[in-house]
Write a protein that holds these residues in place. Structure first.
Motif, PDB file in Angstrom:
ATOM      1  N   GLN A   8      42.116  29.967  32.491  1.00 49.33           N
ATOM      2  CA  GLN A   8      42.941  31.374  32.584  1.00 49.33           C
ATOM      3  C   GLN A   8      43.813  31.500  33.841  1.00 49.33           C
ATOM      4  O   GLN A   8      43.545  30.669  34.788  1.00 49.33           O
ATOM      5  N   PRO A   9      44.902  31.960  33.922  1.00 51.81           N
ATOM      6  CA  PRO A   9      45.750  32.109  35.038  1.00 51.81           C
ATOM      7  C   PRO A   9      45.100  32.790  36.145  1.00 51.81           C
ATOM      8  O   PRO A   9      44.643  33.946  35.984  1.00 51.81           O
ATOM      9  N   ASN A  10      45.246  32.068  37.348  1.00 45.60           N
ATOM     10  CA  ASN A  10      44.706  32.622  38.380  1.00 45.60           C
ATOM     11  C   ASN A  10      45.699  32.215  39.595  1.00 45.60           C
ATOM     12  O   ASN A  10      46.218  31.101  39.859  1.00 45.60           O
ATOM     13  N   SER A  11      46.260  33.246  40.612  1.00 45.33           N
ATOM     14  CA  SER A  11      47.027  33.219  41.410  1.00 45.33           C
ATOM     15  C   SER A  11      46.459  32.113  42.537  1.00 45.33           C
ATOM     16  O   SER A  11      45.396  32.285  42.862  1.00 45.33           O
ATOM     17  N   CYS A  12      47.211  31.592  43.348  1.00 48.35           N
ATOM     18  CA  CYS A  12      46.934  30.759  44.220  1.00 48.35           C
ATOM     19  C   CYS A  12      47.715  30.604  45.537  1.00 48.35           C
ATOM     20  O   CYS A  12      48.915  30.983  45.509  1.00 48.35           O
ATOM     21  N   LEU A  13      47.151  30.362  46.681  1.00 48.36           N
ATOM     22  CA  LEU A  13      48.029  30.258  47.982  1.00 48.36           C
ATOM     23  C   LEU A  13      47.739  28.685  48.357  1.00 48.36           C
ATOM     24  O   LEU A  13      46.737  28.553  48.537  1.00 48.36           O
ATOM     25  N   ILE A  14      48.791  28.487  49.087  1.00 51.34           N
ATOM     26  CA  ILE A  14      48.887  27.006  49.468  1.00 51.34           C
ATOM     27  C   ILE A  14      49.531  27.089  50.840  1.00 51.34           C
ATOM     28  O   ILE A  14      50.499  27.506  50.904  1.00 51.34           O
ATOM     29  N   PHE A  15      48.712  26.913  51.660  1.00 51.70           N
ATOM     30  CA  PHE A  15      48.987  26.637  53.167  1.00 51.70           C
ATOM     31  C   PHE A  15      49.850  25.303  53.314  1.00 51.70           C
ATOM     32  O   PHE A  15      49.170  24.207  53.123  1.00 51.70           O
ATOM     33  N   VAL A  16      50.915  25.335  54.024  1.00 51.93           N
ATOM     34  CA  VAL A  16      51.692  23.932  54.271  1.00 51.93           C
ATOM     35  C   VAL A  16      52.239  23.986  55.735  1.00 51.93           C
ATOM     36  O   VAL A  16      51.862  25.023  56.331  1.00 51.93           O
ATOM     37  N   SER A  17      52.697  22.588  56.201  1.00 43.17           N
ATOM     38  CA  SER A  17      52.904  22.721  57.420  1.00 43.17           C
ATOM     39  C   SER A  17      54.586  23.125  57.875  1.00 43.17           C
ATOM     40  O   SER A  17      54.923  23.399  58.998  1.00 43.17           O
ATOM     41  N   GLY A  18      55.484  23.359  56.775  1.00 48.56           N
ATOM     42  CA  GLY A  18      56.645  23.790  57.030  1.00 48.56           C
ATOM     43  C   GLY A  18      57.607  23.750  55.805  1.00 48.56           C
ATOM     44  O   GLY A  18      57.247  23.858  54.796  1.00 48.56           O
ATOM     45  N   MET A  19      58.921  24.248  56.070  1.00 47.44           N
ATOM     46  CA  MET A  19      59.848  24.371  55.126  1.00 47.44           C
ATOM     47  C   MET A  19      60.072  23.131  54.183  1.00 47.44           C
ATOM     48  O   MET A  19      60.371  23.521  53.010  1.00 47.44           O
ATOM     49  N   ALA A  20      60.024  22.012  54.836  1.00 44.79           N
ATOM     50  CA  ALA A  20      60.327  20.877  53.890  1.00 44.79           C
ATOM     51  C   ALA A  20      58.931  20.643  52.759  1.00 44.79           C
ATOM     52  O   ALA A  20      59.213  20.341  51.693  1.00 44.79           O
ATOM     53  N   GLU A  21      57.835  21.100  53.375  1.00 42.77           N
ATOM     54  CA  GLU A  21      56.901  20.988  52.214  1.00 42.77           C
ATOM     55  C   GLU A  21      56.774  22.014  51.237  1.00 42.77           C
ATOM     56  O   GLU A  21      56.631  22.024  50.050  1.00 42.77           O
ATOM     57  N   ILE A  22      57.285  23.388  51.609  1.00 43.32           N
ATOM     58  CA  ILE A  22      57.587  24.471  50.797  1.00 43.32           C
ATOM     59  C   ILE A  22      58.635  23.848  49.670  1.00 43.32           C
ATOM     60  O   ILE A  22      58.442  24.275  48.336  1.00 43.32           O
ATOM     61  N   LEU A  23      59.734  23.261  50.146  1.00 45.31           N
ATOM     62  CA  LEU A  23      60.668  22.935  49.035  1.00 45.31           C
ATOM     63  C   LEU A  23      60.280  22.014  48.222  1.00 45.31           C
ATOM     64  O   LEU A  23      60.570  22.022  46.909  1.00 45.31           O
ATOM     65  N   ALA A  67      53.362  29.768  33.094  1.00 47.88           N
ATOM     66  CA  ALA A  67      54.728  29.572  33.870  1.00 47.88           C
ATOM     67  C   ALA A  67      54.159  29.804  35.295  1.00 47.88           C
ATOM     68  O   ALA A  67      53.320  30.438  35.644  1.00 47.88           O
ATOM     69  N   TYR A  68      54.670  28.915  36.164  1.00 47.70           N
ATOM     70  CA  TYR A  68      54.451  29.127  37.593  1.00 47.70           C
ATOM     71  C   TYR A  68      55.576  29.863  38.242  1.00 47.70           C
ATOM     72  O   TYR A  68      56.704  29.224  38.434  1.00 47.70           O
ATOM     73  N   ASN A  69      55.147  30.773  39.064  1.00 47.59           N
ATOM     74  CA  ASN A  69      56.095  31.478  39.894  1.00 47.59           C
ATOM     75  C   ASN A  69      56.001  31.333  41.415  1.00 47.59           C
ATOM     76  O   ASN A  69      54.822  32.011  41.851  1.00 47.59           O
ATOM     77  N   CYS A  70      56.732  30.722  41.947  1.00 45.08           N
ATOM     78  CA  CYS A  70      56.397  29.981  43.476  1.00 45.08           C
ATOM     79  C   CYS A  70      57.115  31.088  44.396  1.00 45.08           C
ATOM     80  O   CYS A  70      58.353  31.685  44.116  1.00 45.08           O
ATOM     81  N   VAL A  71      56.322  31.662  45.296  1.00 42.67           N
ATOM     82  CA  VAL A  71      56.782  32.792  46.212  1.00 42.67           C
ATOM     83  C   VAL A  71      56.602  32.039  47.804  1.00 42.67           C
ATOM     84  O   VAL A  71      55.589  32.076  48.342  1.00 42.67           O
ATOM     85  N   GLU A 115      52.926  38.235  36.107  1.00 45.25           N
ATOM     86  CA  GLU A 115      53.102  38.715  34.825  1.00 45.25           C
ATOM     87  C   GLU A 115      52.178  37.943  33.946  1.00 45.25           C
ATOM     88  O   GLU A 115      51.493  36.890  34.164  1.00 45.25           O
ATOM     89  N   PRO A 116      51.828  38.532  32.799  1.00 47.13           N
ATOM     90  CA  PRO A 116      50.983  37.971  31.897  1.00 47.13           C
ATOM     91  C   PRO A 116      51.370  36.575  31.596  1.00 47.13           C
ATOM     92  O   PRO A 116      52.721  36.346  31.392  1.00 47.13           O
ATOM     93  N   GLY A 117      50.670  35.681  31.559  1.00 42.85           N
ATOM     94  CA  GLY A 117      50.745  34.356  31.140  1.00 42.85           C
ATOM     95  C   GLY A 117      51.399  33.480  32.361  1.00 42.85           C
ATOM     96  O   GLY A 117      52.038  32.383  32.209  1.00 42.85           O
ATOM     97  N   THR A 118      51.360  34.019  33.572  1.00 40.56           N
ATOM     98  CA  THR A 118      52.068  33.347  34.889  1.00 40.56           C
ATOM     99  C   THR A 118      51.236  33.310  35.960  1.00 40.56           C
ATOM    100  O   THR A 118      50.371  34.175  35.912  1.00 40.56           O
ATOM    101  N   VAL A 119      51.217  32.204  36.642  1.00 40.22           N
ATOM    102  CA  VAL A 119      50.427  32.022  37.730  1.00 40.22           C
ATOM    103  C   VAL A 119      51.284  32.060  38.990  1.00 40.22           C
ATOM    104  O   VAL A 119      52.446  31.517  39.223  1.00 40.22           O
TER     105      VAL A 119
END
Length: 181
Positions: A81-96, A111-115, A134-138
């Protein structure tokens, strides 16, 4: 904040502190060494990641492997089932890297919605972290460690920390501040 009264007096806030609530769930900490047994489908990937993290001096390989492992874990955590996640990274390059990786996922049931959350991103592009998925979105929130203790996200069920950070420290050898990665 544990010392809310100290902050309240310092900033001259007349209103009492707002209590947000206790932890929603118990916390389970899993280190990268345990991942091959926990998630056998990703055993080869996690073993490569663990070997690269022990390499000195570090190179770019761990960063790419960390992104690949984080994407794999998010997909594995959302297998039922869809569960939202938080990923800690070291900088903008890793985010991209992660945004690009999630954009290239094909054939997923969700579907994956990156914020992304970063000081160089306009505020109006970051407020989506507080919205329910949204329904069906992580929702996948990608943030540097600057967000580690400053926000509470209501819809996050899983946190993945890549274990890296960028930090400015005083270098006595150089006689100035230097960035430690």
């Amino acid at each position: 904040t544990l010392q809310s009264e100290v902050y309240r007096r310092y900033f001259g806030c007349a209103s009492p502190p707002l209590f947000v609530g206790a932890k929603r769930f118990g916390i389970e900490t899993v280190y990268s060494d345990a991942l091959p047994k926990l998630v056998p489908q990703g055993e080869k990937l996690f073993r490569r990641l663990n070997r690269s993290l022990r390499t000195w001096p570090p190179n770019n390989a761990p960063s790419k492997l960390q992104a690949e492992a984080a994407i794999f874990l998010v997909r594995w955590l959302n297998r039922r089932q869809p569960n939202s996640c938080l990923i800690f990274v070291s900088g903008m390059a890793e985010i991209l890297d992660l945004v690009e990786g999630f954009d290239h996922i094909k054939g997923s049931r969700y579907a994956y919605n990156c914020v992304p959350v970063h000081s160089s991103i306009p505020f109006d592009q970051q407020v989506g972290i507080f919205d329910p998925p949204e329904p069906g979105t992580v929702n996948v929130v990608l943030a540097t460690n600057s967000a580690e203790s400053s926000i509470t996200l209501p819809y996050i069920n899983h946190v993945i920390c890549l274990g890296t950070q960028k930090q400015v420290v005083w270098s006595p050898e150089l006689g100035r501040n230097a960035r430690l990665c």
